[in-house]
Design a protein around this motif. Structure first.
Motif, PDB file in Angstrom:
ATOM      1  N   PRO A  50     -41.473  41.998  16.319  1.00 53.64           N
ATOM      2  CA  PRO A  50     -41.343  42.418  17.705  1.00 53.64           C
ATOM      3  C   PRO A  50     -41.218  41.250  18.671  1.00 53.64           C
ATOM      4  CG  PRO A  50     -43.654  42.451  17.117  1.00 53.64           C
ATOM      5  CD  PRO A  50     -42.891  41.971  15.895  1.00 53.64           C
ATOM      6  N   GLY A  51     -41.332  40.013  18.158  1.00 52.15           N
ATOM      7  CA  GLY A  51     -41.430  38.834  19.011  1.00 52.15           C
ATOM      8  C   GLY A  51     -40.297  38.627  19.992  1.00 52.15           C
ATOM      9  N   TRP A  52     -39.060  38.738  19.508  1.00 52.72           N
ATOM     10  CA  TRP A  52     -37.923  38.483  20.399  1.00 52.72           C
ATOM     11  C   TRP A  52     -37.834  39.548  21.483  1.00 52.72           C
ATOM     12  CZ3 TRP A  52     -33.294  40.790  21.821  1.00 52.72           C
ATOM     13  CH2 TRP A  52     -32.399  39.967  22.517  1.00 52.72           C
ATOM     14  N   TYR A  53     -38.065  40.801  21.111  1.00 48.87           N
ATOM     15  CA  TYR A  53     -37.996  41.893  22.083  1.00 48.87           C
ATOM     16  C   TYR A  53     -39.141  41.797  23.091  1.00 48.87           C
ATOM     17  CZ  TYR A  53     -34.412  43.670  19.026  1.00 48.87           C
ATOM     18  OH  TYR A  53     -33.262  43.789  18.284  1.00 48.87           O
ATOM     19  N   ALA A  54     -40.306  41.410  22.625  1.00 47.06           N
ATOM     20  CA  ALA A  54     -41.437  41.213  23.529  1.00 47.06           C
ATOM     21  C   ALA A  54     -41.129  40.102  24.531  1.00 47.06           C
ATOM     22  CB  ALA A  54     -42.695  40.882  22.738  1.00 47.06           C
ATOM     23  N   ALA A  55     -40.528  39.025  24.051  1.00 46.44           N
ATOM     24  CA  ALA A  55     -40.177  37.905  24.933  1.00 46.44           C
ATOM     25  C   ALA A  55     -39.127  38.325  25.958  1.00 46.44           C
ATOM     26  CB  ALA A  55     -39.667  36.727  24.104  1.00 46.44           C
TER      27      ALA A  55
END
Length: 145
Positions: A50-55
């Motif tokens: 989920p890291g890129w979408y969270a960023a």
């Protein structure tokens, strides 16, 4: 007891600072600014869940809250993303935020929920748009030649 005059100044400053800090998290994760992921200067690989979408949510919602545009929807999305981060990423490692490293997402989640409920306040594009829509158009006198 708070003074309406003080609240009118402090609330938008609070919204602006929170928006700026959230934007910095997004810039750090997406582009490696401010030390990047974990202070290494690296960015999160594009499209990773989920890291890129969270960023991306941090960057976009942070900017929207910062300038006060679509503030309530942006704050709801930011709050939800931080609640997700807390419950999915942090809470499995311990019940309390201080135990599981989830203090920051927990604080952001509640802070953005508060911003969504109370709105952007003064010094926001939302307020400017509302003011312009509600005020009657200025009547211009015809120019005499």
């Amino acid at each position: 007891m708070s003074s309406p005059r003080v609240t009118r100044i402090v609330w938008p400053l609070f919204r602006i600072v929170i928006g700026l800090l959230f934007t910095c998290h997004g810039l750090s994760s997406l582009f490696g600014f401010f030390g990047g992921k974990g202070g290494t200067g690296e960015s999160v690989p594009v499209g990773t869940w989920p890291g890129w979408y969270a960023a991306l949510i941090q960057l976009v919602c942070g900017l929207l809250v910062l300038v006060g545009l679509f503030t309530r929807p942006a704050a709801i999305l930011a709050s939800g993303s931080m609640a997700y981060a807390y419950f999915v990423v942090h809470q499995p490692h311990g019940l309390m935020p201080i135990q599981n490293g989830g203090v920051t997402p927990a604080l952001y989640s509640w802070t953005f929920l508060l911003i969504a409920v109370l709105g952007p306040g003064a010094w926001s594009l939302d307020e400017l748009i509302t003011t312009r829509r509600s005020s009657p158009p200025a009547v211009r006198e015809p120019e005499h030649v």
